[in-house]
Design a protein around this motif. Structure first.
Motif, PDB file in Angstrom:
ATOM      1  N   ALA A   3      -6.436  17.948 -30.833  1.00 20.77           N
ATOM      2  CA  ALA A   3      -7.345  18.329 -29.745  1.00 20.77           C
ATOM      3  C   ALA A   3      -7.124  17.494 -28.483  1.00 20.77           C
ATOM      4  O   ALA A   3      -7.951  17.510 -27.580  1.00 20.77           O
ATOM      5  CB  ALA A   3      -8.795  18.181 -30.208  1.00 20.77           C
ATOM      6  N   GLY A   4      -5.990  16.797 -28.399  1.00 17.88           N
ATOM      7  CA  GLY A   4      -5.734  15.922 -27.255  1.00 17.88           C
ATOM      8  C   GLY A   4      -5.352  16.678 -25.998  1.00 17.88           C
ATOM      9  O   GLY A   4      -4.835  17.797 -26.051  1.00 17.88           O
ATOM     10  N   GLN A   5      -5.617  16.046 -24.861  1.00 17.51           N
ATOM     11  CA  GLN A   5      -5.215  16.554 -23.548  1.00 17.51           C
ATOM     12  C   GLN A   5      -4.435  15.456 -22.835  1.00 17.51           C
ATOM     13  O   GLN A   5      -4.974  14.391 -22.556  1.00 17.51           O
ATOM     14  CB  GLN A   5      -6.427  16.948 -22.702  1.00 17.51           C
ATOM     15  N   GLN A   6      -3.172  15.706 -22.559  1.00 19.38           N
ATOM     16  CA  GLN A   6      -2.367  14.718 -21.860  1.00 19.38           C
ATOM     17  C   GLN A   6      -2.805  14.625 -20.401  1.00 19.38           C
ATOM     18  O   GLN A   6      -3.173  15.625 -19.795  1.00 19.38           O
ATOM     19  CB  GLN A   6      -0.895  15.105 -21.960  1.00 19.38           C
ATOM     20  N   SER A   7      -2.780  13.422 -19.850  1.00 21.95           N
ATOM     21  CA  SER A   7      -3.267  13.214 -18.487  1.00 21.95           C
ATOM     22  C   SER A   7      -2.353  12.246 -17.737  1.00 21.95           C
ATOM     23  O   SER A   7      -1.557  11.519 -18.340  1.00 21.95           O
ATOM     24  CB  SER A   7      -4.699  12.673 -18.495  1.00 21.95           C
ATOM     25  N   LEU A   8      -2.477  12.267 -16.418  1.00 28.46           N
ATOM     26  CA  LEU A   8      -1.724  11.373 -15.540  1.00 28.46           C
ATOM     27  C   LEU A   8      -2.673  10.728 -14.537  1.00 28.46           C
ATOM     28  O   LEU A   8      -3.657  11.351 -14.131  1.00 28.46           O
ATOM     29  CB  LEU A   8      -0.640  12.140 -14.788  1.00 28.46           C
ATOM     30  N   LEU A   9      -2.357   9.506 -14.148  1.00 26.54           N
ATOM     31  CA  LEU A   9      -3.119   8.826 -13.101  1.00 26.54           C
ATOM     32  C   LEU A   9      -2.694   9.414 -11.760  1.00 26.54           C
ATOM     33  O   LEU A   9      -1.551   9.253 -11.331  1.00 26.54           O
ATOM     34  CB  LEU A   9      -2.847   7.326 -13.139  1.00 26.54           C
ATOM     35  N   VAL A  10      -3.602  10.125 -11.094  1.00 21.84           N
ATOM     36  CA  VAL A  10      -3.256  10.801  -9.840  1.00 21.84           C
ATOM     37  C   VAL A  10      -3.868  10.124  -8.617  1.00 21.84           C
ATOM     38  O   VAL A  10      -3.609  10.526  -7.482  1.00 21.84           O
ATOM     39  CB  VAL A  10      -3.676  12.285  -9.884  1.00 21.84           C
ATOM     40  N   SER A  59       0.832  -1.200   0.000  1.00 21.08           N
ATOM     41  CA  SER A  59       0.000   0.000   0.000  1.00 21.08           C
ATOM     42  C   SER A  59       0.870   1.255   0.000  1.00 21.08           C
ATOM     43  O   SER A  59       0.559   2.237  -0.684  1.00 21.08           O
ATOM     44  CB  SER A  59      -0.920   0.012   1.222  1.00 21.08           C
ATOM     45  N   LYS A  60       1.954   1.212   0.736  1.00 23.37           N
ATOM     46  CA  LYS A  60       2.877   2.348   0.792  1.00 23.37           C
ATOM     47  C   LYS A  60       3.516   2.582  -0.576  1.00 23.37           C
ATOM     48  O   LYS A  60       3.721   3.730  -0.992  1.00 23.37           O
ATOM     49  CB  LYS A  60       3.949   2.085   1.856  1.00 23.37           C
ATOM     50  N   GLY A  61       3.839   1.500  -1.282  1.00 24.83           N
ATOM     51  CA  GLY A  61       4.426   1.622  -2.610  1.00 24.83           C
ATOM     52  C   GLY A  61       3.471   2.271  -3.603  1.00 24.83           C
ATOM     53  O   GLY A  61       3.870   3.110  -4.413  1.00 24.83           O
ATOM     54  N   VAL A  62       2.191   1.862  -3.535  1.00 22.51           N
ATOM     55  CA  VAL A  62       1.184   2.458  -4.410  1.00 22.51           C
ATOM     56  C   VAL A  62       1.023   3.941  -4.099  1.00 22.51           C
ATOM     57  O   VAL A  62       0.948   4.788  -5.011  1.00 22.51           O
ATOM     58  CB  VAL A  62      -0.173   1.730  -4.251  1.00 22.51           C
ATOM     59  N   THR A  63       0.988   4.270  -2.820  1.00 22.53           N
ATOM     60  CA  THR A  63       0.862   5.668  -2.409  1.00 22.53           C
ATOM     61  C   THR A  63       2.058   6.492  -2.887  1.00 22.53           C
ATOM     62  O   THR A  63       1.900   7.631  -3.341  1.00 22.53           O
ATOM     63  CB  THR A  63       0.741   5.765  -0.872  1.00 22.53           C
ATOM     64  N   ALA A  64       3.247   5.913  -2.793  1.00 21.55           N
ATOM     65  CA  ALA A  64       4.451   6.618  -3.250  1.00 21.55           C
ATOM     66  C   ALA A  64       4.394   6.891  -4.747  1.00 21.55           C
ATOM     67  O   ALA A  64       4.779   7.970  -5.218  1.00 21.55           O
ATOM     68  CB  ALA A  64       5.697   5.804  -2.906  1.00 21.55           C
ATOM     69  N   GLN A  65       3.884   5.912  -5.525  1.00 26.83           N
ATOM     70  CA  GLN A  65       3.755   6.110  -6.976  1.00 26.83           C
ATOM     71  C   GLN A  65       2.730   7.189  -7.291  1.00 26.83           C
ATOM     72  O   GLN A  65       2.941   8.039  -8.161  1.00 26.83           O
ATOM     73  CB  GLN A  65       3.351   4.791  -7.643  1.00 26.83           C
ATOM     74  N   MET A  66       1.596   7.171  -6.572  1.00 26.42           N
ATOM     75  CA  MET A  66       0.577   8.191  -6.782  1.00 26.42           C
ATOM     76  C   MET A  66       1.105   9.576  -6.406  1.00 26.42           C
ATOM     77  O   MET A  66       0.842  10.559  -7.099  1.00 26.42           O
ATOM     78  CB  MET A  66      -0.669   7.874  -5.958  1.00 26.42           C
ATOM     79  N   LEU A  67       1.876   9.629  -5.329  1.00 22.68           N
ATOM     80  CA  LEU A  67       2.445  10.915  -4.893  1.00 22.68           C
ATOM     81  C   LEU A  67       3.422  11.442  -5.933  1.00 22.68           C
ATOM     82  O   LEU A  67       3.453  12.655  -6.209  1.00 22.68           O
ATOM     83  CB  LEU A  67       3.143  10.734  -3.540  1.00 22.68           C
ATOM     84  N   ASP A  68       4.191  10.551  -6.520  1.00 23.16           N
ATOM     85  CA  ASP A  68       5.120  10.948  -7.581  1.00 23.16           C
ATOM     86  C   ASP A  68       4.350  11.489  -8.785  1.00 23.16           C
ATOM     87  O   ASP A  68       4.722  12.524  -9.362  1.00 23.16           O
ATOM     88  CB  ASP A  68       5.989   9.755  -7.982  1.00 23.16           C
ATOM     89  N   ASN A  69       3.275  10.782  -9.174  1.00 18.44           N
ATOM     90  CA  ASN A  69       2.445  11.247 -10.289  1.00 18.44           C
ATOM     91  C   ASN A  69       1.795  12.590  -9.980  1.00 18.44           C
ATOM     92  O   ASN A  69       1.705  13.470 -10.838  1.00 18.44           O
ATOM     93  CB  ASN A  69       1.359  10.212 -10.601  1.00 18.44           C
ATOM     94  N   GLN A  70       1.328  12.738  -8.746  1.00 14.60           N
ATOM     95  CA  GLN A  70       0.671  13.986  -8.353  1.00 14.60           C
ATOM     96  C   GLN A  70       1.635  15.165  -8.409  1.00 14.60           C
ATOM     97  O   GLN A  70       1.275  16.251  -8.890  1.00 14.60           O
ATOM     98  CB  GLN A  70       0.088  13.836  -6.944  1.00 14.60           C
ATOM     99  N   ASN A  71       2.847  14.955  -7.954  1.00 12.11           N
ATOM    100  CA  ASN A  71       3.841  16.031  -8.003  1.00 12.11           C
ATOM    101  C   ASN A  71       4.226  16.373  -9.437  1.00 12.11           C
ATOM    102  O   ASN A  71       4.425  17.544  -9.778  1.00 12.11           O
ATOM    103  CB  ASN A  71       5.088  15.640  -7.206  1.00 12.11           C
TER     104      ASN A  71
END
Length: 319
Positions: free
Chosen positions: A170-177, A55-67
């Motif tokens: 017309a694309g919009q780039q996105s990230l999994l946050v 769970s901590k690893g997933v959170t770390a990946q999401m935090l990296d994506n969010q930043n």
């Protein structure tokens, strides 16, 4: 019960080996700071720690994506702010041209200034990020999105007569946050600069560049376009719509920034909670471990001493 010499030797040796193993294990715990070195040390704690680490690893990946997403949006918002500032300055100078005391020469000087601001505006629309990618090109981020249309003629409007062609998409780039949501981290030039909408949400039919160039031609006495109150009012209205449109786009980017900052704070809190839980499950109590180490050391020394004494007991020693 008959106790043989071999039994005494085996028992003594086993006692020494057990204490040596206890000392070895405790020493490893002290050197690593970990109470649970293998699943056998505490199967329940080891199992839960594995789940917490995942769970901590997933959170770390999401935090990296969010930043990463926040960094992209911050850069985008800063560029849109510069576009807004440029349009505000353009509108202020264009508004001066409505002064009835201005001569054709005065309006011509304003037109010369607006031409330079047009160059600034196109340059901002072709902004690249730190990796050299164009931020307003949609998915075609390696292609320069805006280029002059040499075949365009006055009055400028979307279609074949637009002043500047858009080469992106017309694309919009996105990230999994988060584990269940993506967030757009870019805006394409089609939505920002080309399809300008008025206060009612209707597309005005002229890009930001078209609206500005139409104003420049009206003010420039050498353009061949006559200055009329009707044409001027239309051009100033188009500029007003362009400013409002870009401001609205900027507001949506700001809303995403705010949402990301909230997500980042939540991710940091969860990461801290996971870290604390892992510490509770795995970390060593040094006071208890040092006491245990000292106790095992005393037991080992006692086992070695008694083994030595017993092993020397023999009938032959007293004959």
């Amino acid at each position: 019960m008959r106790v043989s010499t071999s039994m005494i030797f085996t028992s003594g040796k086993q006692g020494i080996q057990d204490r040596q193993f206890d000392l070895y294990k405790t020493q490893n715990q002290l050197s690593t700071g970990r109470r649970v070195l293998t699943p056998a040390d505490d199967p329940i704690a080891a199992s839960e720690a594995l789940k917490v680490e995942q769970s901590k690893g997933v959170t770390a990946q999401m935090l990296d994506n969010q930043n990463t997403a926040l960094s992209s949006l911050t850069f985008l918002e800063g560029t849109l702010s510069s576009v807004n500032n440029e349009l505000d300055a353009i509108f202020a100078r264009a508004s001066d041209a409505g002064n009835p005391t201005y001569s054709a020469s005065d309006r011509g000087m304003l037109a010369a200034e607006l031409k330079k601001r047009m160059q600034n505006l196109v340059s901002l629309a072709n902004t690249q990020d730190g990796t050299g990618l164009y931020i307003f090109a949609g998915f075609k981020s390696t292609t320069q999105p805006f280029q002059s249309n040499v075949g365009a003629t006055q009055p400028y409007a979307l279609g074949g007569g637009t002043l500047v062609n858009y080469n992106g998409d017309a694309g919009q780039q996105s990230l999994l946050v988060s584990q269940s949501a993506e967030m757009a981290v870019s805006e394409n030039g089609l939505d920002v600069f080309m399809r300008v909408k008025d206060a009612s949400g209707n597309v005005v039919g002229r890009s930001v560049f078209d609206s500005l160039q139409n104003m420049i031609d009206i003010l420039d006495p050498t353009s061949g376009v006559p200055y009329t109150a009707g044409a001027y009012n239309q051009a100033i209205g188009d500029l007003r719509s362009a400013i409002s449109h870009v401001a609205n786009v900027r507001a949506t980017v700001g809303a995403r920034q705010n949402a990301l900052e909230t997500l980042i704070e939540g991710s940091k809190d969860r990461d801290l909670q996971y870290t604390q839980r892992l510490s509770d499950l795995q970390d060593l109590n040094y006071t208890e471990a040092l006491s245990r180490f000292a106790n095992y050391k005393v037991q080992l020394e006692a086992a070695q001493t008694t083994f030595k004494e017993i092993s020397q007991l023999s009938l032959f020693n007293i004959l």
